[in-house]
Design an enzyme around this catalytic site. Structure first.
Site, short mmCIF file in Angstrom:
data_model
loop_
_atom_site.label_atom_id
_atom_site.label_comp_id
_atom_site.label_asym_id
_atom_site.label_seq_id
_atom_site.Cartn_x
_atom_site.Cartn_y
_atom_site.Cartn_z
N ASP A 201 0.76 -1.30 -0.06
CA ASP A 201 -0.04 0.02 0.06
C ASP A 201 0.96 1.40 -0.05
O ASP A 201 2.15 1.16 0.25
CB ASP A 201 -0.91 0.08 1.28
CG ASP A 201 -2.31 0.62 1.17
OD1 ASP A 201 -2.30 1.55 0.18
OD2 ASP A 201 -3.22 0.40 1.88
N ASP B 58 -10.95 2.00 -3.05
CA ASP B 58 -11.50 1.65 -1.93
C ASP B 58 -12.99 1.82 -1.84
O ASP B 58 -13.58 1.43 -0.64
CB ASP B 58 -10.96 2.68 -0.76
CG ASP B 58 -9.34 2.26 -0.07
OD1 ASP B 58 -9.17 1.17 -0.33
OD2 ASP B 58 -8.93 3.17 0.49
#
Ligand code: DGJ
Length: 690
Positions: free
Chosen positions: A445, A513
């Site tokens: 990430d 997301d």
């Protein structure tokens, strides 16, 4: 395939359905000749014989016609190459020669100690272009800008520009608008690819999804970047792109040092936007994505289910449920390491949290594997929380400007990966982690952009923008070489780092997301313009949607939306009822059956999501899968049948769901009824050629 004219000054690159040609004049001007349908070397010669457009005062005969406009001389267009030495700025280059190696063509130029090489390589119908700049002289050379390529379009009226724009939780949305005079630039000045634009543009005049000419350009770079689309005063269009957002300096090249730009790939297709996408997908499957022939497993990810509040027992409980519904890979997201009980602390300390995992991660990994699944973990190696052991020990390891405030986003700072000690630390930590725990999958990430990109003590600090990306690539390459069985996911708060560069080092990407299944249809519609379903991760999460909008949707709708890419599950399975789990199991089973067609097949966007009902088709070796969705039915009107594409009109196809046998001709011309009704309905239809 590279063809070269007898005089060694005209080059023709040919792919299966397209050609690209360029020519060097007697005055060493490198001119663009052709990019489009197949032509012969004789055609290229005829194009090369046409004189440059006549001189007009205040205009350059070179502008709009050059393969790679450098700064200096009779040019007014945006330069692709801009260099500065202690004496002067700009380039006056002479041709040195060319060579070929396999499919690659290299043209070599020199300017007083500076060696410049232009590289071309045809991969299918995709032309890969990049540039090399080497300081072969005695003084230092500042590389202010070195774009990978300038693409020139043929003369047409009414160009339109398509782009994929967005922001966090709303990435990859397709927007198309007429191109007008002047310049349109998209890019990122954030240090990573960014949620705001994918590094891709497409230009057309009148293409539809299935017909017409489309020119596409995509950059393989995961740092700051810029693509500039210019419509010049004579209406010619050029597209220039490369690393870095502005022209304020990439690198300082000492004698003997060199720079290689990322690849800026270009594709011409006359199959409309769908044809262009399928060619991009085929290119990535064949030449970019590592091991693309291996299908991606169905994963479970813990993030939306448990956020930072995790423990071994609770993850094991989720893992048991995940295994029950057929999940193949269990990924523990954020919160397993250091003092990471929230987003304020722990980033940088890559050892398991002793309260949560007293014996490390291995016991959980063993339990997960014991359930027949592979085991994955989340990391964010390029970042650090100020509240961490790493930062307390090395406050100088982060990007910062001397004497200035260090800007925090999500309570974190960016490590300066341009520093060799930082790179070595990360390698040691990740190596220790992967060698001590049976990890099969790493979700990598990156949750904030660069802001204070300073490097105190370094004579040329802005090099960190470029060096950071090279360091990231080198780290991934080293890890992949050391752990060839470990798969990597590129994530940056969702889709903030998706480009051809990261794609060549990771196995799939976290698309967004935003896991709302309806929003996802538009995001996926955009992403598949360039990238294949094989990399597009999508999770089924809880309803009402907890992450974003509270929308209530059926498990059916959520699954069919996520089955359009690499299926994952991200809901709190411990709260799903027995019926929901049983239904989920059936969907996962169905996905595994259609997976080869979805992940490896040709993708046809049958109907875009904007209209309320949408459909996507995948086809592989006579197997066809149609996924269709309905947002809301109005007036009781039946949803129109979807016309399929790419079928053999003379063959018959049997629909597994309805038992109907229809000819390819009927399916192509009249379509397939989906049976969708009501609100947020969805279906999967499988057809087989008989
Ligand atoms: C952002 C990612 O996109 C999420 O999926 C999750 O991994 C969080 N970071 C964890 O901090």
């Amino acid at each position: 395939m590279v063809h070269i004219a007898d005089d060694g000054r005209t080059w023709l690159l040919s792919g299966p359905t397209s050609s690209y040609a360029l020519h060097l004049t007697g005055a060493d001007e490198l001119l663009h000749l052709h990019w489009g349908p197949p032509i012969t070397l004789a055609d290229a010669g005829a194009l090369a014989a046409a004189p440059l457009s006549g001189h007009r005062p205040f205009e350059s005969p070179l502008d709009g016609g050059e393969e790679y406009p450098v700064e200096g001389g009779p040019r007014f267009v945006r330069p692709a190459l801009s260099v500065r030495t202690d004496e002067r700025r700009g380039t006056e280059w002479g041709f040195e020669g060319y060579d070929t190696e396999g499919d690659e063509l290299r043209l070599r130029f020199a300017d007083d100690g500076l060696a410049i090489s232009l590289h071309y390589r045809m991969r299918g119908d995709v032309v890969e272009r990049w540039v090399g700049v080497a300081n072969d002289g005695h003084g230092r050379v500042e590389l202010l800008r070195a774009d990978a390529a300038t693409w020139t379009l043929p003369d047409r009226e009414g160009w339109r520009l398509s782009q994929l724009h967005g922001r966090w939780a709303a990435e990859s949305r397709l927007a198309t608008a007429p191109l007008t005079y002047g310049e349109k630039t998209i890019g990122s000045r954030r240090g990573h690819t960014g949620h705001q634009h994918l590094p891709w543009v497409a230009l057309d005049t009148d293409a539809t999804e299935e017909r017409g000419e489309v020119y596409g350009c995509a950059l393989g770079w995961s740092g700051s970047w810029r693509i500039a689309v210019a419509q010049l005063p004579d209406a010619r269009v050029q597209i220039t792109g490369g690393a870095g957002y502005d022209d304020s300096g990439l690198l300082l090249l000492a004698p003997g040092e060199s720079y290689t730009s990322p690849v800026f790939a270009g594709l011409w297709s006359d199959g409309g936007f769908g044809g262009a996408s399928r060619a991009w997908h085929a290119y990535q499957r064949a030449h970019v994505i590592p091991g693309a022939e291996r299908d991606r497993p169905v994963l479970f990810n813990s993030w939306e289910a448990t956020h930072f509040d995790i423990s071994e027992e609770q993850q094991a409980a989720l893992a048991r449920r995940a295994a029950e519904i057929g999940v193949e890979l269990f990924v523990v997201d954020d919160g397993w390491f250091g003092a990471r009980t929230g987003d304020r602390a722990g980033l940088g300390d890559w050892t398991p949290n002793p309260d949560r995992f007293p014996h490390g991660l291995k016991p959980l990994a063993d339990r997960v594997r014991g359930l027949g699944m592979r085991f994955g973990i989340w990391v964010e190696p390029e970042m650090v929380n100020p509240d961490s052991d790493l930062y307390r020990a090395h406050p100088d390891w982060v990007q910062h400007q001397p004497g200035r405030k260090r800007t925090e986003f999500r309570n974190q700072l960016v490590l300066n990966l341009a520093r060799p000690d930082v790179r070595e630390y990360l390698w040691e930590r990740l190596d220790a982690l992967l060698s001590s725990t049976p990890v099969d999958y790493v979700k990598w990430d990156f949750n904030r952009s660069f802001t204070d990109a300073g490097w105190p003590g370094e004579p040329y600090p802005q090099r960190l923008w470029t060096d950071h990306v090279h360091a990231l690539y080198a780290l991934l390459d080293r890890l992949r070489a050391a752990y060839p069985e470990v798969a990597f996911e590129s994530c940056s708060g969702g889709g903030g780092r998706i480009d051809l560069g990261i794609m060549s080092r990771t196995d799939q990407v976290w698309t967004s997301d935003n896991t709302d299944p309806l929003d996802r249809l538009a995001i996926q519609h955009g992403l598949t313009q360039i990238h294949p379903a094989r990399v597009m991760a999508a999770w089924v999460t809880d309803s009402p949607n907890t992450q974003l909008n509270g929308r209530v949707s059926s498990l059916r709708f959520r699954f069919v939306s996520a089955m359009a890419g690499v299926l994952g599950v991200g809901g709190d399975l411990t709260r799903w009822s027995a019926e929901e789990l049983a239904e989920a199991r059936r969907w996962v089973e169905l996905y595994k059956e259609i997976r080869p067609v979805v992940q490896r097949g040709e993708l046809y966007r049958l109907r875009p999501p904007a209209g309320g009902s949408s459909a996507v088709q995948y086809a592989l070796d006579g197997e066809v899968v149609v996924l269709a969705w309905l947002q809301a039915q109005s007036y009781g009107e039946p949803v129109p049948a979807v016309r399929l594409r790419g079928l053999d009109p003379t063959a018959s196809y049997e629909c597994r769901e309805t038992g109907e046998v229809l000819s390819g001709s009927v399916l192509l011309h009249h379509g397939l009824r989906t049976g969708l009704k009501g609100d947020l309905d969805a279906t999967v239809l499988r057809l087989r050629r008989i």
